[in-house]
Design a protein around this motif. Sequence first.
Motif, PDB file in Angstrom:
ATOM      1  N   VAL A 261      -4.862-126.400 -15.856  1.00  0.00           N
ATOM      2  CA  VAL A 261      -5.394-127.715 -15.494  1.00  0.00           C
ATOM      3  C   VAL A 261      -6.155-127.644 -14.176  1.00  0.00           C
ATOM      4  N   LYS A 262      -5.639-126.875 -13.227  1.00  0.00           N
ATOM      5  CA  LYS A 262      -6.258-126.758 -11.901  1.00  0.00           C
ATOM      6  C   LYS A 262      -7.390-125.735 -11.863  1.00  0.00           C
ATOM      7  N   GLY A 263      -7.554-124.973 -12.938  1.00  0.00           N
ATOM      8  CA  GLY A 263      -8.607-123.977 -12.975  1.00  0.00           C
ATOM      9  C   GLY A 263      -8.289-122.717 -12.188  1.00  0.00           C
ATOM     10  N   LEU A 264      -7.009-122.402 -12.035  1.00  0.00           N
ATOM     11  CA  LEU A 264      -6.626-121.206 -11.292  1.00  0.00           C
ATOM     12  C   LEU A 264      -6.852-119.962 -12.144  1.00  0.00           C
ATOM     13  N   ASP A 265      -7.198-118.858 -11.493  1.00  0.00           N
ATOM     14  CA  ASP A 265      -7.336-117.604 -12.219  1.00  0.00           C
ATOM     15  C   ASP A 265      -5.957-116.938 -12.338  1.00  0.00           C
ATOM     16  N   PRO A 266      -5.826-115.879 -13.125  1.00  0.00           N
ATOM     17  CA  PRO A 266      -4.512-115.245 -13.321  1.00  0.00           C
ATOM     18  C   PRO A 266      -3.866-114.753 -12.025  1.00  0.00           C
ATOM     19  N   GLU A 267      -4.669-114.248 -11.104  1.00  0.00           N
ATOM     20  CA  GLU A 267      -4.122-113.740  -9.846  1.00  0.00           C
ATOM     21  C   GLU A 267      -3.495-114.873  -9.030  1.00  0.00           C
ATOM     22  N   LYS A 268      -4.177-116.002  -8.932  1.00  0.00           N
ATOM     23  CA  LYS A 268      -3.626-117.161  -8.208  1.00  0.00           C
ATOM     24  C   LYS A 268      -2.415-117.724  -8.944  1.00  0.00           C
ATOM     25  N   THR A 269      -2.473-117.693 -10.264  1.00  0.00           N
ATOM     26  CA  THR A 269      -1.329-118.166 -11.055  1.00  0.00           C
ATOM     27  C   THR A 269      -0.099-117.317 -10.764  1.00  0.00           C
ATOM     28  N   LEU A 270      -0.281-116.006 -10.686  1.00  0.00           N
ATOM     29  CA  LEU A 270       0.831-115.127 -10.353  1.00  0.00           C
ATOM     30  C   LEU A 270       1.397-115.449  -8.971  1.00  0.00           C
ATOM     31  N   GLU A 271       0.546-115.769  -8.023  1.00  0.00           N
ATOM     32  CA  GLU A 271       1.030-116.126  -6.682  1.00  0.00           C
ATOM     33  C   GLU A 271       1.947-117.346  -6.735  1.00  0.00           C
ATOM     34  N   VAL A 272       1.578-118.343  -7.556  1.00  0.00           N
ATOM     35  CA  VAL A 272       2.414-119.544  -7.681  1.00  0.00           C
ATOM     36  C   VAL A 272       3.732-119.199  -8.375  1.00  0.00           C
ATOM     37  N   ILE A 273       3.674-118.364  -9.404  1.00  0.00           N
ATOM     38  CA  ILE A 273       4.893-117.946 -10.100  1.00  0.00           C
ATOM     39  C   ILE A 273       5.845-117.268  -9.123  1.00  0.00           C
ATOM     40  N   ILE A 274       5.327-116.392  -8.295  1.00  0.00           N
ATOM     41  CA  ILE A 274       6.161-115.670  -7.333  1.00  0.00           C
ATOM     42  C   ILE A 274       6.832-116.638  -6.356  1.00  0.00           C
ATOM     43  N   GLU A 275       6.133-117.706  -5.991  1.00  0.00           N
ATOM     44  CA  GLU A 275       6.720-118.715  -5.101  1.00  0.00           C
ATOM     45  C   GLU A 275       7.872-119.456  -5.777  1.00  0.00           C
ATOM     46  N   ARG A 276       7.774-119.648  -7.094  1.00  0.00           N
ATOM     47  CA  ARG A 276       8.753-120.455  -7.832  1.00  0.00           C
ATOM     48  C   ARG A 276       9.893-119.646  -8.443  1.00  0.00           C
ATOM     49  N   ASP A 277       9.642-118.381  -8.704  1.00  0.00           N
ATOM     50  CA  ASP A 277      10.584-117.559  -9.471  1.00  0.00           C
ATOM     51  C   ASP A 277      11.023-116.363  -8.626  1.00  0.00           C
ATOM     52  N   PRO A 278      12.225-116.419  -8.044  1.00  0.00           N
ATOM     53  CA  PRO A 278      12.673-115.322  -7.173  1.00  0.00           C
ATOM     54  C   PRO A 278      12.859-113.995  -7.911  1.00  0.00           C
ATOM     55  N   TYR A 279      13.130-114.049  -9.218  1.00  0.00           N
ATOM     56  CA  TYR A 279      13.313-112.815  -9.979  1.00  0.00           C
ATOM     57  C   TYR A 279      11.989-112.056 -10.116  1.00  0.00           C
ATOM     58  N   THR A 280      10.917-112.808 -10.409  1.00  0.00           N
ATOM     59  CA  THR A 280       9.601-112.180 -10.464  1.00  0.00           C
ATOM     60  C   THR A 280       9.204-111.665  -9.091  1.00  0.00           C
ATOM     61  N   ALA A 281       9.516-112.420  -8.042  1.00  0.00           N
ATOM     62  CA  ALA A 281       9.167-111.994  -6.686  1.00  0.00           C
ATOM     63  C   ALA A 281       9.797-110.640  -6.361  1.00  0.00           C
ATOM     64  N   ARG A 282      11.053-110.458  -6.755  1.00  0.00           N
ATOM     65  CA  ARG A 282      11.734-109.193  -6.477  1.00  0.00           C
ATOM     66  C   ARG A 282      11.101-108.043  -7.267  1.00  0.00           C
TER      67      ARG A 282
END
Length: 313
Positions: A261-282
Motif C-alpha cells: 500500500v505504501k509502495g515500499l520496495d522489498p529491502e525497505k519491507t525487510l527493514e520493517v519486518i526486522i523492527e517488528r519480528d525479533p526472530y527474523t532480526a536475530r
Amino acid sequence: MAVRETLDLGYARLHVLDATPEGFGADYIRVYIVDAGGPAVAVIETGPAAVADRVAAAVAEAAESRRVEIILTHVHIDHGGGAGRVARILREQGLEARIWAHPRGAPHIAEPAKLWKASQEALGETALLYGEPEPAPAGTVNAASDGMELAIGGARLRVIHTPGHASHHQSILLEPAGAHGERILFPGDSAGMYDPGSQGLAPTTPPPLRLDMYRESLRRMASENPDRIAFTHIGLGPAQLLETHRWQIDVWEETAREALVKGLDPEKTLEVIIERDPYTARLYEKLGGSPHGYRMIINSVLGFMGYIQNLLK
C-alpha cells in the motif's frame, strides 16, 4: 566431511553434517544420517552438488555395507542438488542407494537440466556456488507418496506432503518402531529456517508462494506432535517453533500488505519486518552479512509480496 554432532535417540543415532559449500559466508545447510541398526541407513537431504563428494564419503562411512535410503524434502538445489552424484558415488563403491522425492519433483532428480536452468535464473551467483546437479543413476529415483513409511531397523520414517514453499515439498517424521522414543520432524523448507545459537527464525518463502498451503502444511505438521525439529537451515530446535512460525508468518503477511500500500520496495519491507519480528532480526544478524544469506531472506520477502499482489489482482 566430519560429523558435526551425533544425537543418541535410544532407538537410533542421528548424525548431523554441515553441508554448506565453501564461500557461502555463513553456516547454512544440514544433512542428517539416521542409523537405527537395521539393514539400511537413511539420509535426509544431500545438500548441493558442490559438497556431494564429502557427503557421499560420510554416508558411506556410516552405512558400511548397508543400503542407503536418500529422502529429499524437495528438489531445490540446496536440498537435493547433490542427490544424483551422491547416489552415483555410493553405487560405484558397491552400495545400494535409492532416492525418494515427491512425485512432482522426482523427474527433476532423474534429469535436472530444467531445474538447473530455473535455479540459475532464480538464484544467480548463489546457484553457481551450489553447483550444477547431475542426473541420478538410472533406476535410483522413486516417488514418495503421502504417508509412505520406510522401516530402518528400530526406526521408521514417514513422509508427509507439505506444499506451500513448493508444490513438490514433503516433510519427514522420524519415530521409533516401538512404542517409546523421541520423534524428530525434518521440515525442509516448510517451517522456516532456524539458528539454534541465536534462536533466530525466519520464513523460507520464495516466489511463487502459496501461503494458504504453507499454513495448512504447518498445521498438519503440528498435529503430528513432534518432540524436536531438525531444520535443513540450520539446526535442531524445539517443537514449539512451529507455533512461533505460525505467529511469525502472520506478522510478515500484515507487514507485506502495508508495504505494498505504501509502495515500499522489498529491502525497505525487510527493514520493517526486522523492527517488528525479533526472530527474523536475530537470524538476519547471522545471515545478512553474507550476500548469499541475504538473498535467501530477501527472496522470502519477495514471496510474500508476490503472493499478496496476486490476491489483489
